[in-house]
Design a protein around this motif. Structure first.
Motif, PDB file in Angstrom:
ATOM      1  N   ALA A  38       0.814  -1.284   0.109  1.00  0.00           N
ATOM      2  CA  ALA A  38      -0.018  -0.098  -0.158  1.00  0.00           C
ATOM      3  C   ALA A  38       0.912   1.144  -0.153  1.00  0.00           C
ATOM      4  O   ALA A  38       1.986   1.095   0.253  1.00  0.00           O
ATOM      5  CB  ALA A  38      -0.965  -0.221   1.244  1.00  0.00           C
ATOM      6  N   LYS A  39       0.305   2.465  -0.224  1.00  0.00           N
ATOM      7  CA  LYS A  39       1.207   3.693  -0.051  1.00  0.00           C
ATOM      8  C   LYS A  39       1.017   4.210   1.146  1.00  0.00           C
ATOM      9  O   LYS A  39       1.888   5.164   1.322  1.00  0.00           O
ATOM     10  CB  LYS A  39       0.696   4.553  -1.267  1.00  0.00           C
ATOM     11  CG  LYS A  39      -0.496   5.304  -1.373  1.00  0.00           C
ATOM     12  CD  LYS A  39      -0.709   6.117  -2.458  1.00  0.00           C
ATOM     13  CE  LYS A  39      -2.197   6.544  -2.274  1.00  0.00           C
ATOM     14  NZ  LYS A  39      -2.476   7.177  -1.384  1.00  0.00           N
ATOM     15  N   ASP A  40       0.095   3.681   2.029  1.00  0.00           N
ATOM     16  CA  ASP A  40       0.102   4.429   3.191  1.00  0.00           C
ATOM     17  C   ASP A  40      -0.357   3.466   4.466  1.00  0.00           C
ATOM     18  O   ASP A  40      -0.959   3.790   5.626  1.00  0.00           O
ATOM     19  CB  ASP A  40      -1.280   5.629   3.180  1.00  0.00           C
ATOM     20  CG  ASP A  40      -2.350   4.772   2.641  1.00  0.00           C
ATOM     21  OD1 ASP A  40      -2.486   3.541   2.502  1.00  0.00           O
ATOM     22  OD2 ASP A  40      -3.480   5.314   2.670  1.00  0.00           O
ATOM     23  N   GLY A  41       0.244   2.329   4.376  1.00  0.00           N
ATOM     24  CA  GLY A  41       0.070   1.438   5.468  1.00  0.00           C
ATOM     25  C   GLY A  41       0.994   0.124   5.157  1.00  0.00           C
ATOM     26  O   GLY A  41       1.749  -0.169   4.055  1.00  0.00           O
TER      27      GLY A  41
END
Lengths: 222, 345
Positions: free
Chosen positions: B85-88
């Motif tokens: 993911a880009k944020d997790g």
């Protein structure tokens, strides 16, 4: 004690002990003794779920295994009993359920589905890693009153491709008064107001409680 | 200047230092530190080590992590597909075990340290050891045999097998997972990890009833830990509560550190531990995303006041989501340093 009450008591005890075979034995013996399939579902299985929800709300430490088993047994018993009903039961409502995009965790969804079936709610399982567009498209196609989104990680709960985007799509399509959103999963367990941040209509503490929360939402959109 | 290792040693021995140890589980944030995507960040041991050292220096907490992401263990056992993911944190996308037949076919690598999927972690550990060894405790994350199946077949299928599946198949899988655990913890120890986070959600009665905990979880914990000992091992139930199981875990394994859930009652945890082990009081860092400065300070103060009395206490974080603003991380840590000051100094 009323025979139905003693059946309920024995069934509840088996559930709390995660004893599937014991619970099924109680059910089969009750049917053999003349209890109707309708009473098994509506006067044993459903009250057992309500009893667990009540216990959870009173700080009884119900655990994940008990939730899983409650849903599992409810599914098995309901699927076995419904064909034996005198009349086909009416559908209490329709729901689409899936895990948010980027999320592969399917357990919570499975527990919710089991509990919804016993409530005569028709469920369409969209699986894991579901895009916001698919949630909305399928809800429309199924004439669902509720979209249920499960997320086990903070970024899939709060992220731009999760509930927030589903809400946006419902608004854009003029559906947000007709279709409600319920969310659940670990991040909500640790931050009870998170459902408001992601613009859901409701959240559920656990899969068993989700059955009742969804039933309530369905009543609101009727 | 007092090092994190000295603070930790003081806490373990029940002695005062300048302040209590503060452990911060910064992982995905390393990608932001280096200005790269999470996928690129986790592709190289050098990147993870560099970011770990930078973040520890920048924020001043007491530990370093060699953990990339939890799914790395599944990669060592054959997983070929991770969802980034880009944020997790990355997710296991393709489970190694899809049928019970896959359990029979599952092969535990003989030599973890020589496994291609372990090389970047080894490189990370080498750099951390070289740069900060002996000064700041290096943490590794090792999943217990009872919990590892969730990474290999998904939590849903694992719970199904555990609760209603064939016992022989369940035990075959657990035996392989325990074998893997013992080899993995040895590999981490040999590579220089000081702290071994024994991650076991199924060691919590939030996950299983006490009956299953006693009949299944505990015997497998003993098989995991007793051969290699519990030096540096931290009992952690993946944010689930563990106070109900501390006594039994201590008695059966002798683990010396208990990393509570944010949902645990710290006073109760300390009372059960009764000075026999180190206790970690953990902040609910999912709320840290939205809390105000005052809310963060009040919560840190509450945790430390609840746990610091009687010593043998550290302040820690849980999953540290990527979305926590940097300012809130600083506020939390500054509060921990302030309220965690030892008064005798």
């Amino acid at each position: 004690m009323d025979p139905l009450q003693s059946i309920m008591k024995a069934y509840n005890e088996a559930l709390f002990d995660t004893d599937r075979d014991g619970a099924l034995k109680v059910v089969h013996e009750a049917v053999a003794a003349g209890v109707t399939p309708e009473d098994i579902v509506f006067k044993v299985v459903l009250p057992a779920m309500e009893s667990m929800i009540k216990s959870i709300s009173e700080d009884f430490d119900a655990n994940l295994a008990q939730h899983f088993m409650t849903a599992q047994i409810a599914t098995e018993v309901t699927e076995e009993m419904i064909p034996k009903f005198r009349a086909v039961p009416s559908v209490a409502g329709r729901v689409v359920i899936g895990t948010a995009q980027g999320d592969m965790h399917s357990l919570g969804k499975r527990i919710v589905i089991g509990c919804l079936k016993a409530r005569m709610i028709e469920v369409t399982d969209l699986g894991v890693n579901v895009s916001p567009e698919r949630f909305v498209d399928e809800a429309v196609a199924c004439n669902a009153g509720v979209i249920a989104i499960s997320a086990m990680m903070v970024h899939t709960a709060r992220g731009e491709n999760g509930c927030l985007r589903v809400r946006q799509l419902l608004k854009e399509r003029g559906l947000d008064t007709r279709i409600k959103i319920v969310v659940g999963g670990a991040p909500y367990h640790f931050a009870h107001d998170l459902y408001k941040v992601v613009q859901a209509d409701a959240w559920a503490e656990d899969g068993v409680t989700a059955g009742r929360v969804i039933e309530d939402l369905i009543r609101r959109v009727r | 200047m007092i090092t994190g290792m000295e603070r930790l040693a003081a806490a373990i021995n029940g002695q005062a230092s300048d302040r209590i140890p503060v452990f911060c589980n910064m992982s995905d944030q390393g990608s932001r530190e280096l200005g790269m995507s999470i996928e690129e960040y986790f592709s190289r041991g050098e990147y993870v080590a560099e970011a770990q050292l930078k973040m520890r220096e920048k924020y001043g907490y007491d530990n370093l992590w060699s953990l990339f992401y939890v799914g790395k263990e599944a990669e060592l056992l054959g997983c070929r597909k991770i969802l980034f993911a880009k944020d997790g944190p990355p997710n296991v996308q393709d489970f190694v075990i899809k049928t019970y037949d896959d359990i029979h076919k599952l092969v535990v690598p003989e030599n973890i340290a020589g496994h291609p999927a372990f090389q970047e972690e080894l490189q990370c550990l080498r750099i951390l050891k070289g740069e900060a060894g002996g000064k700041y405790p290096i943490c590794a994350y090792v999943t217990a045999s009872m919990t590892l199946p969730a990474l290999l077949m998904g939590m849903e299928k694992w719970l199904e097998l555990l609760l209603i599946g064939p016992v022989a198949v369940r035990d075959e899988l657990l035996a392989k997972c325990s074998d893997f655990f013992r080899k993995e913890i040895l590999a981490y120890r040999e590579a220089g990890a000081d702290i071994l986070i024994y991650a076991n959600a199924f060691g919590s009665t939030d996950f299983v009833p006490m009956r299953i905990f006693r009949e299944v979880s505990v015997p497998w914990m003993e098989k995991d830990l007793n051969p290699g000992g519990t030096q540096g091992v931290v009992y952690y139930c993946g944010m689930a509560r563990l106070t109900a199981t501390i006594e039994e875990v201590f008695e059966k394994t002798g683990i010396g550190t208990y990393y509570l859930s944010p949902l645990d009652n710290i006073e109760q945890g300390k009372k059960i531990i009764a000075g026999r082990a180190l206790c970690g009081g953990v902040i609910n860092d999912i709320k840290l995303i939205d809390w105000s400065r005052d809310e963060i300070r009040n919560e840190v103060r509450r945790i430390i006041e609840a746990g610091m009395t009687g010593g043998r206490f550290l302040f820690g974080t849980g999953v540290m989501p990527y979305a926590i603003p940097e300012e809130n991380i600083r506020t939390m840590l500054e509060a921990a340093y302030e309220f965690g000051r030892c008064k005798s100094q």
